[in-house]
Design a protein around this motif. Structure first.
Motif, mmCIF file in Angstrom:
data_model
loop_
_atom_site.group_PDB
_atom_site.id
_atom_site.type_symbol
_atom_site.label_atom_id
_atom_site.label_comp_id
_atom_site.label_asym_id
_atom_site.label_seq_id
_atom_site.Cartn_x
_atom_site.Cartn_y
_atom_site.Cartn_z
ATOM 1 N N UNK A 67 0.824 -1.210 0.000
ATOM 2 C CA UNK A 67 0.000 0.000 0.000
ATOM 3 C C UNK A 67 0.859 1.261 0.000
ATOM 4 N N UNK A 68 2.136 1.142 0.386
ATOM 5 C CA UNK A 68 3.029 2.301 0.369
ATOM 6 C C UNK A 68 3.317 2.775 -1.050
ATOM 7 N N UNK A 69 3.182 1.894 -2.026
ATOM 8 C CA UNK A 69 3.445 2.266 -3.411
ATOM 9 C C UNK A 69 4.894 2.065 -3.808
ATOM 10 N N UNK A 70 5.174 2.071 -5.128
ATOM 11 C CA UNK A 70 6.524 1.745 -5.627
ATOM 12 C C UNK A 70 7.620 2.646 -5.086
ATOM 13 N N UNK A 71 7.406 3.948 -5.052
ATOM 14 C CA UNK A 71 8.475 4.855 -4.651
ATOM 15 C C UNK A 71 8.821 4.712 -3.176
ATOM 16 N N UNK A 75 12.141 2.703 -1.674
ATOM 17 C CA UNK A 75 13.176 3.352 -0.860
ATOM 18 C C UNK A 75 13.429 2.588 0.431
ATOM 19 N N UNK A 76 12.353 2.070 1.031
ATOM 20 C CA UNK A 76 12.505 1.308 2.271
ATOM 21 C C UNK A 76 13.263 0.005 2.015
ATOM 22 N N UNK A 77 12.930 -0.681 0.929
ATOM 23 C CA UNK A 77 13.627 -1.919 0.570
ATOM 24 C C UNK A 77 15.120 -1.652 0.356
ATOM 25 N N UNK A 78 15.431 -0.564 -0.345
ATOM 26 C CA UNK A 78 16.834 -0.231 -0.598
ATOM 27 C C UNK A 78 17.581 0.026 0.707
ATOM 28 N N UNK A 102 4.226 -2.195 -11.818
ATOM 29 C CA UNK A 102 5.345 -1.313 -11.485
ATOM 30 C C UNK A 102 5.951 -1.693 -10.144
ATOM 31 N N UNK A 103 5.113 -1.998 -9.177
ATOM 32 C CA UNK A 103 5.617 -2.379 -7.862
ATOM 33 C C UNK A 103 6.335 -3.730 -7.930
ATOM 34 N N UNK A 104 5.775 -4.678 -8.652
ATOM 35 C CA UNK A 104 6.436 -5.973 -8.795
ATOM 36 C C UNK A 104 7.847 -5.806 -9.366
ATOM 37 N N UNK A 105 7.956 -4.993 -10.398
ATOM 38 C CA UNK A 105 9.266 -4.763 -11.006
ATOM 39 C C UNK A 105 10.207 -4.073 -10.030
ATOM 40 N N UNK A 106 9.676 -3.120 -9.255
ATOM 41 C CA UNK A 106 10.491 -2.397 -8.277
ATOM 42 C C UNK A 106 11.016 -3.360 -7.206
ATOM 43 N N UNK A 107 10.166 -4.269 -6.753
ATOM 44 C CA UNK A 107 10.580 -5.224 -5.732
ATOM 45 C C UNK A 107 11.646 -6.179 -6.279
ATOM 46 N N UNK A 108 11.404 -6.698 -7.479
ATOM 47 C CA UNK A 108 12.358 -7.637 -8.067
ATOM 48 C C UNK A 108 13.706 -6.969 -8.322
ATOM 49 N N UNK A 109 13.672 -5.750 -8.859
ATOM 50 C CA UNK A 109 14.919 -5.030 -9.139
ATOM 51 C C UNK A 109 15.622 -4.588 -7.864
ATOM 52 N N UNK A 110 14.842 -4.383 -6.794
ATOM 53 C CA UNK A 110 15.418 -3.883 -5.548
ATOM 54 C C UNK A 110 15.990 -4.951 -4.642
ATOM 55 N N UNK A 111 15.907 -6.212 -5.042
ATOM 56 C CA UNK A 111 16.517 -7.268 -4.245
ATOM 57 C C UNK A 111 15.574 -8.017 -3.336
ATOM 58 N N UNK A 112 14.254 -7.754 -3.438
ATOM 59 C CA UNK A 112 13.296 -8.585 -2.714
ATOM 60 C C UNK A 112 13.353 -9.986 -3.312
ATOM 61 N N UNK A 113 13.343 -11.000 -2.480
ATOM 62 C CA UNK A 113 13.422 -12.375 -2.980
ATOM 63 C C UNK A 113 12.071 -13.076 -2.994
ATOM 64 N N UNK A 150 9.472 -13.622 -11.559
ATOM 65 C CA UNK A 150 10.706 -14.275 -11.155
ATOM 66 C C UNK A 150 10.933 -14.318 -9.662
ATOM 67 N N UNK A 151 10.100 -13.619 -8.899
ATOM 68 C CA UNK A 151 10.191 -13.680 -7.440
ATOM 69 C C UNK A 151 9.656 -15.018 -6.938
ATOM 70 N N UNK A 152 10.154 -15.458 -5.784
ATOM 71 C CA UNK A 152 9.464 -16.523 -5.081
ATOM 72 C C UNK A 152 8.111 -15.978 -4.632
ATOM 73 N N UNK A 153 7.076 -16.792 -4.740
ATOM 74 C CA UNK A 153 5.735 -16.298 -4.433
ATOM 75 C C UNK A 153 5.081 -17.191 -3.392
ATOM 76 N N UNK A 154 4.592 -16.540 -2.347
ATOM 77 C CA UNK A 154 3.814 -17.201 -1.315
ATOM 78 C C UNK A 154 2.418 -16.594 -1.310
ATOM 79 N N UNK A 155 1.453 -17.344 -0.834
ATOM 80 C CA UNK A 155 0.133 -16.734 -0.633
ATOM 81 C C UNK A 155 -0.456 -17.237 0.675
#
Length: 408
Positions: A67-71, A75-78, A102-113, A150-155
């Motif tokens: 809910x925080x959004x991509x930006x 920043x928090x992930x980084x 956009x958020x999915x791409x941001x997470x994947x590029x930012x190192x979220x696994x 490409x992320x590991x996905x849990x639900x």
């Protein structure tokens, strides 16, 4: 410490079953940005003392971090990655209605696994009854998009909920399996007094949530997920080989971890607590003979945002002796499929006394809650899994004396 948890207490709406430390907010609420900035400042304080150098896993939970959004979330992930140089696993919770491309791409590029998606059900009527903001088609589509990222996905799924039938539960399980997720957590609905459901059902029968219904749904999930190659590795979680969540396992194996943010919980040993006290001098002095401290942040989201220094946080604390910490380790290990390993049992036998421990283990063996393994471990049986509170109560009951509490 080896693990880090950050709590994001904001959601698009508050679900009817929720009693977590969360609040509904608008996406453009300035508090969201200020709160995330406060968490980044706290991470910087901890980094300056080297407190996060050993962190191997981190988890952003909520609430709804997405809910925080991509930006803001990016920043928090980084910041988490910069603060934790040894980080090997970074998980982030998301809801389908705020998990855009956009958020999915941001997470994947930012190192979220790993991204953990709060699906709960794939039935529109059930989702509406729970007060969820998304519908079943959106949940299916976002799960598929997450898998393709490409992320590991849990639900996360909930059972024994209003309007759920045996047929609809099977359809939900089949839907998440077909989506290709590698990790599923299944939770029976808990009707908490402080939730909207708690007020609704305080004087009304909730037959859908009967313990027998909960057990039947959990058994159905175990069978369906197991047939699809997802094996249960702890009381509520199933994973394909190599996709178990290391952060989850940190909680059940007694490893120290720190929680930041409103409602976040942490568990520290005496050394970690002493080091944290350098930047949080409001923490009470460690009592004598204490080896473990559990602490929960009680500051409100606004208080965290306005006074972001660690020295300004309010906390509830519990102080555990060595015996109490060991009993807690026994109880937590019983939540895992691996169970109580031989080294842990030997340590407990030496610390608590063979007579005392063996009397307890004899009771849980006779009641069919655990079974012996050739390697000397004791693993929970199916009965011990479904009636976990009986097993956990026996093991925790080995400790003596009251757990000391404090507040700051």
């Amino acid at each position: 410490m080896s693990a880090l948890y950050l709590h994001v207490p904001f959601c698009a709406r508050r679900c009817l079953y929720c009693d977590f430390p969360t609040r509904a907010a608008r996406a453009d609420d300035e508090l969201l940005v200020a709160y995330a900035r406060a968490l980044r400042l706290q991470l910087a304080e901890l980094t300056s003392l080297g407190l996060l150098e050993g962190v191997r896993t981190a988890y952003l939970g909520g609430g709804t971090p997405s809910f925080l959004g991509p930006k803001t979330l990016g920043s928090l992930v980084a910041t988490v990655h910069r603060a934790c140089p040894a980080l090997a696993e970074l998980s982030c919770e998301a809801n389908p209605d705020s998990l855009g491309d956009e958020l999915l791409a941001k997470l994947a590029d930012g190192g979220v696994t790993r991204v953990s998606v709060g699906v709960q059900s794939l039935d529109d009527a059930e989702l509406a009854a729970l007060g969820r903001a998304h519908g079943a088609p959106q949940a299916r589509e976002r799960l598929s998009a997450a898998v393709k990222s490409g992320l590991l996905v849990s639900c996360d799924l909930m059972c024994a909920i209003p309007l759920q039938t045996e047929r609809s539960w099977r359809a939900t399980l089949a839907g998440v399996i077909d989506a290709g997720v590698g990790h599923v957590s299944v939770y029976p609905l808990q009707i908490e007094e402080s939730s909207a459901f708690g007020r609704r059902y305080v004087h009304a029968e909730a037959a859908f949530n009967d313990p027998d219904v909960q057990a039947a749904r959990m058994l159905e999930a175990e069978g369906a997920l197991g047939a699809a190659g997802l094996v249960r590795y702890e009381v509520a979680s199933y994973a394909r080989p190599g996709e178990a969540c290391a952060h989850n396992l940190a909680y059940w194996t007694g490893r120290p971890y720190l929680g930041l943010g409103t409602g976040a919980a942490g568990m520290l040993d005496a050394r970690g607590y002493a080091r944290l006290s350098v930047v949080a001098p409001q923490l009470p002095k460690l009592p004598a003979n204490i080896t473990r401290v559990r602490l929960t942040v009680t500051s409100s989201p606004r208080a965290v945002a306005l006074r972001p220094r660690l020295r300004d946080l309010s906390c509830d604390l519990e102080f555990l002796t060595a015996d109490q910490a060991l009993c807690e380790d026994l109880m937590l290990a019983a939540r895992t499929s691996a169970g109580l390993g031989a080294p842990l049992l030997e340590r407990a036998r030496e610390r608590l006394g063979a007579r005392r421990l063996d009397a307890c283990l004899g009771r849980v063996l006779r009641r069919g809650l655990v079974t012996s393994r050739p390697d000397g471990a004791l693993a929970p049986t199916r009965r011990g899994w479904l009636q976990g509170n009986e097993l956990y109560g026996e093991l925790w009951g080995l400790h003596e004396g009251e757990v000391l509490g404090a507040r700051c």
